[in-house]
Design a protein around this motif. Structure first.
Motif, PDB file in Angstrom:
ATOM      1  N   UNK A 154       0.751  -1.213  -0.028  1.00 33.39           N
ATOM      2  CA  UNK A 154       0.144  -0.023   0.135  1.00 33.39           C
ATOM      3  C   UNK A 154       0.797   1.201  -0.177  1.00 33.39           C
ATOM      4  N   UNK A 155       0.098   2.477  -0.009  1.00 33.54           N
ATOM      5  CA  UNK A 155       0.824   3.781  -0.094  1.00 33.54           C
ATOM      6  C   UNK A 155       1.870   4.004   0.881  1.00 33.54           C
ATOM      7  N   UNK A 156       1.606   3.198   2.126  1.00 37.38           N
ATOM      8  CA  UNK A 156       2.456   3.265   3.591  1.00 37.38           C
ATOM      9  C   UNK A 156       3.488   2.353   3.547  1.00 37.38           C
ATOM     10  N   UNK A 157       3.814   1.626   2.457  1.00 32.77           N
ATOM     11  CA  UNK A 157       4.673   0.728   2.378  1.00 32.77           C
ATOM     12  C   UNK A 157       4.755  -0.687   3.044  1.00 32.77           C
ATOM     13  N   UNK A 158       3.410  -0.728   3.257  1.00 32.55           N
ATOM     14  CA  UNK A 158       3.143  -2.008   4.212  1.00 32.55           C
ATOM     15  C   UNK A 158       2.388  -3.073   3.191  1.00 32.55           C
ATOM     16  N   UNK A 159       2.404  -4.346   3.525  1.00 33.87           N
ATOM     17  CA  UNK A 159       1.869  -5.254   2.651  1.00 33.87           C
ATOM     18  C   UNK A 159       0.129  -4.964   2.912  1.00 33.87           C
ATOM     19  N   UNK A 160      -0.415  -5.347   2.019  1.00 31.16           N
ATOM     20  CA  UNK A 160      -1.931  -5.234   2.018  1.00 31.16           C
ATOM     21  C   UNK A 160      -2.627  -6.340   3.021  1.00 31.16           C
ATOM     22  N   UNK A 161      -3.516  -5.733   3.823  1.00 29.49           N
ATOM     23  CA  UNK A 161      -4.087  -6.621   4.548  1.00 29.49           C
ATOM     24  C   UNK A 161      -5.024  -7.695   3.948  1.00 29.49           C
ATOM     25  N   UNK A 162      -5.639  -8.748   4.429  1.00 30.53           N
ATOM     26  CA  UNK A 162      -6.551  -9.768   4.097  1.00 30.53           C
ATOM     27  C   UNK A 162      -7.426  -9.365   3.594  1.00 30.53           C
ATOM     28  N   UNK A 163      -8.148  -8.242   4.214  1.00 28.21           N
ATOM     29  CA  UNK A 163      -9.299  -7.720   3.622  1.00 28.21           C
ATOM     30  C   UNK A 163      -9.321  -7.081   2.289  1.00 28.21           C
ATOM     31  N   UNK A 164      -8.186  -6.296   2.090  1.00 28.60           N
ATOM     32  CA  UNK A 164      -7.777  -5.567   0.773  1.00 28.60           C
ATOM     33  C   UNK A 164      -7.532  -6.744  -0.362  1.00 28.60           C
ATOM     34  N   UNK A 165      -6.779  -7.655   0.149  1.00 25.74           N
ATOM     35  CA  UNK A 165      -6.453  -8.677  -0.769  1.00 25.74           C
ATOM     36  C   UNK A 165      -7.852  -9.334  -1.371  1.00 25.74           C
ATOM     37  N   UNK A 166      -8.915  -9.419  -0.526  1.00 25.98           N
ATOM     38  CA  UNK A 166     -10.075 -10.350  -0.942  1.00 25.98           C
ATOM     39  C   UNK A 166     -10.682  -9.420  -1.810  1.00 25.98           C
ATOM     40  N   UNK A 167     -10.788  -7.973  -1.595  1.00 23.90           N
ATOM     41  CA  UNK A 167     -11.359  -7.023  -2.358  1.00 23.90           C
ATOM     42  C   UNK A 167     -10.754  -7.020  -3.910  1.00 23.90           C
ATOM     43  N   UNK A 168      -9.588  -7.029  -4.176  1.00 28.83           N
ATOM     44  CA  UNK A 168      -8.901  -7.243  -5.255  1.00 28.83           C
ATOM     45  C   UNK A 168      -9.295  -8.577  -5.867  1.00 28.83           C
ATOM     46  N   UNK A 169      -9.210  -9.766  -5.079  1.00 30.99           N
ATOM     47  CA  UNK A 169      -9.711 -10.971  -5.818  1.00 30.99           C
ATOM     48  C   UNK A 169     -11.158 -11.016  -6.227  1.00 30.99           C
ATOM     49  N   UNK A 170     -11.981 -10.175  -5.745  1.00 31.60           N
ATOM     50  CA  UNK A 170     -13.425 -10.074  -6.116  1.00 31.60           C
ATOM     51  C   UNK A 170     -13.170  -9.537  -7.329  1.00 31.60           C
ATOM     52  N   UNK A 171     -12.414  -8.316  -7.653  1.00 29.17           N
ATOM     53  CA  UNK A 171     -12.452  -7.513  -8.766  1.00 29.17           C
ATOM     54  C   UNK A 171     -11.831  -8.326  -9.814  1.00 29.17           C
ATOM     55  N   UNK A 172     -10.782  -9.105  -9.611  1.00 32.94           N
ATOM     56  CA  UNK A 172     -10.055  -9.917 -10.604  1.00 32.94           C
ATOM     57  C   UNK A 172     -10.951 -10.931 -11.206  1.00 32.94           C
ATOM     58  N   UNK A 173     -12.065 -11.394 -10.580  1.00 30.01           N
ATOM     59  CA  UNK A 173     -13.211 -12.413 -11.089  1.00 30.01           C
ATOM     60  C   UNK A 173     -14.299 -11.401 -11.675  1.00 30.01           C
ATOM     61  N   UNK A 174     -14.425 -10.185 -11.612  1.00 35.53           N
ATOM     62  CA  UNK A 174     -15.395  -9.406 -12.124  1.00 35.53           C
ATOM     63  C   UNK A 174     -15.233  -9.051 -13.793  1.00 35.53           C
ATOM     64  N   UNK A 175     -16.283  -8.564 -14.037  1.00 32.25           N
ATOM     65  CA  UNK A 175     -16.173  -8.093 -15.485  1.00 32.25           C
ATOM     66  C   UNK A 175     -15.242  -6.733 -15.667  1.00 32.25           C
ATOM     67  N   UNK A 176     -14.076  -6.705 -15.844  1.00 30.28           N
ATOM     68  CA  UNK A 176     -13.208  -5.602 -15.711  1.00 30.28           C
ATOM     69  C   UNK A 176     -13.203  -4.505 -17.101  1.00 30.28           C
ATOM     70  N   UNK A 177     -13.743  -5.196 -18.192  1.00 29.49           N
ATOM     71  CA  UNK A 177     -13.958  -4.584 -19.397  1.00 29.49           C
ATOM     72  C   UNK A 177     -14.838  -3.277 -19.044  1.00 29.49           C
ATOM     73  N   UNK A 178     -15.692  -3.340 -18.399  1.00 26.83           N
ATOM     74  CA  UNK A 178     -16.483  -2.147 -17.880  1.00 26.83           C
ATOM     75  C   UNK A 178     -15.836  -1.069 -17.236  1.00 26.83           C
ATOM     76  N   UNK A 179     -14.551  -1.277 -16.673  1.00 25.60           N
ATOM     77  CA  UNK A 179     -14.001  -0.157 -15.993  1.00 25.60           C
ATOM     78  C   UNK A 179     -12.660   0.059 -16.605  1.00 25.60           C
ATOM     79  N   UNK A 180     -12.467  -0.220 -17.791  1.00 21.97           N
ATOM     80  CA  UNK A 180     -11.356   0.389 -18.352  1.00 21.97           C
ATOM     81  C   UNK A 180     -11.219   1.934 -18.683  1.00 21.97           C
ATOM     82  N   UNK A 181     -10.315   2.552 -18.528  1.00 22.59           N
ATOM     83  CA  UNK A 181     -10.039   3.863 -18.902  1.00 22.59           C
ATOM     84  C   UNK A 181     -10.494   4.398 -20.500  1.00 22.59           C
ATOM     85  N   UNK A 182     -11.038   5.328 -20.669  1.00 20.80           N
ATOM     86  CA  UNK A 182     -11.116   5.621 -22.096  1.00 20.80           C
ATOM     87  C   UNK A 182      -9.572   6.226 -22.538  1.00 20.80           C
TER      88      UNK A 182
END
Length: 451
Positions: free
Chosen positions: A114-142
């Motif tokens: 994270x921005x503080x230089x510490x490894x991410x918490x379990x909760x943050x990793x779970x949020x990233x996992x949920x996003x990995x398995x989601x439809x990311x094409x709808x979230x791409x930048x223009x």
């Protein structure tokens, strides 16, 4: 249950588990999550070790981050703790290290800070996992808000200076003959240079990476080459890093190994005498030797144990105000200086103690006699062997046999399909017998599940 993240990021066989597609999605998912922090240009730093697959994963992560509008700063081969430090000092939202640490070159991994230089918490990793398995094409930048990428050339010098500044200005390494083994990994440039700039006479091994030889018969998990070189050159000390340089093993002038437990004991004693310990004790894991605990108790210090993994050590340190902790394997965390394990910084702190005492490393670093400790691994293909009644019974019987004079720790690895069985106690024969009995029960249960 976590699908991708283990105890130390995402890790596995390159182009097996760690594919370009997964790296792309990790970059997109992490970029999307961390861009929710505000309306500004978000940045991520990406470092790597020396594995051949690092090129592939770096490019895929870069594509992932830039595709969601995040700017990328590429650091090249650099230790994991340098990535953590640079994430903070370069004011980035996220840091990424591409490494499988002490694993062979065929494996690789992705560690996030994270921005503080510490490894991410379990909760943050779970949020990233949920996003990995989601439809990311709808979230791409223009097209107008895509990210940019830039390679940063000065990072090695910045990390060397950071590491040197962890020592008092009056301390140098003049007159000290040091052999440094960099495991053909991420520290192959910065570690020898830092030691040389501090005045040591430096002899280096494991500094010729070719993409395939990281951790191969060198480094903290294979110290025989270092032991031989220390004896051959009659050096004062040997230092072995692992593939991403976040752990360290010391070899004294006699060629004897000094593990993380001994290092923590030395530094704890020194810091206690100097009034630098923030609490009356240190934090280690369930794998640290009982001899360390008894030694610290004799100094009036305590030992708090956590689950295996330097992230759990650090979480307890942060929550309870400790500034020293680590693992027997050599992940030493000194939170006055770093936000993660740092093999070079830990080695420098040890050398500072040796230099100030004016004694050989063998006298300084063997501060307690470890209890006999046996660790055996059982590999399995499927099932949950630890839930079998026969295994539970064997574990209970083993703990009863060892009693209060020993410990029995059984745990599944967080990075590979292996169950680790560790026993220790005052009686070596008894420990071996107990461990063998548990290993036999686990092996039979694993074979039954695989049939």
């Amino acid at each position: 249950m976590r699908k991708y993240f283990g105890t130390d990021g995402i890790r596995g066989r390159a182009n097996g588990i760690i594919t370009p597609d997964l790296a792309l999605r990790v970059g997109q998912a992490a970029g999307i999550m961390f861009q929710q922090r505000g309306e500004y240009r978000h940045r991520v730093v990406i470092g790597k070790d020396t594995r051949l697959s690092g090129y592939m994963i770096e490019s895929a992560l870069q594509a992932g981050f830039t595709s969601v509008g995040m700017d990328v700063l590429l650091l090249g081969p650099i230790p994991t703790p340098a990535v953590a430090m640079l994430t903070r000092s370069m004011r980035c939202d996220l840091g990424v290290m591409i490494s499988a640490s002490h694993n062979p070159y065929e494996d690789n991994g992705i560690k996030l800070f994270g921005p503080d230089g510490f490894k991410l918490s379990d909760e943050m990793e779970l949020q990233i996992e949920a996003l990995i398995d989601s439809d990311l094409t709808r979230r791409l930048a223009d097209s107008a808000t895509l990210g940019r990428a830039k390679r940063i050339e000065s990072v090695q010098a910045r990390y060397i200076e950071f590491a040197k500044r962890t020592l008092p200005r009056q301390i140098d390494l003049e007159g000290m003959r040091v052999v440094i083994d960099c495991a053909n990994g991420a520290g192959y440039k910065v570690a020898p240079e830092a030691l040389w700039e501090l005045g040591a006479e430096v002899m280096s091994i494991g500094v010729e990476p070719n993409g395939f030889n990281i951790n191969h018969d060198v480094g903290s998990t294979a110290p025989d080459a270092l032991i031989h070189k220390v004896r051959e050159l009659r050096a004062d000390v040997g230092i072995a890093l692992d593939g991403d340089a976040d752990r360290v093993l010391i070899v004294d002038e006699k060629g004897h190994k000094v593990d993380g437990d001994q290092l923590m004991g030395v530094v704890a004693r020194s810091w206690k005498e100097d009034g630098r310990l923030s609490q009356a004790g240190i934090v280690a894991t369930i794998m640290s030797n009982l001899g360390l605990e008894r030694y610290l108790n004799g100094l009036g210090l305590g030992l708090v144990r956590t689950a295996v993994g330097d992230r759990y050590v650090l979480e307890h340190m942060r929550a309870n105000g400790y500034n020293l902790g680590g693992e027997q394997s050599g992940h030493i965390i000194m939170s006055d200086y770093t936000t993660t394990g740092d093999g070079l910084v830990a080695a420098l702190q040890l050398l500072a103690v040796v230099k100030s005492l004016g004694k050989p490393v063998s006298e300084v670093c063997h501060c307690f006699e470890p209890l006999p400790q046996v660790l055996k691994n059982v590999r399995y293909k499927s099932g949950k062997p630890l839930q079998e009644a026969s295994v539970i019974k064997a574990i209970e019987s083993g703990r009863e046999t060892l009693g209060n004079g020993g410990r029995l720790v059984i745990r599944p690895s967080g990075t590979e399909p292996v169950i680790r069985v560790m026993g220790e106690g005052d009686n070596a024969d008894l420990v071996n017998r107990v461990v063998d009995d548990v290993v036999e029960a686990v092996t039979q249960a694993a074979s039954k599940a695989a049939a």
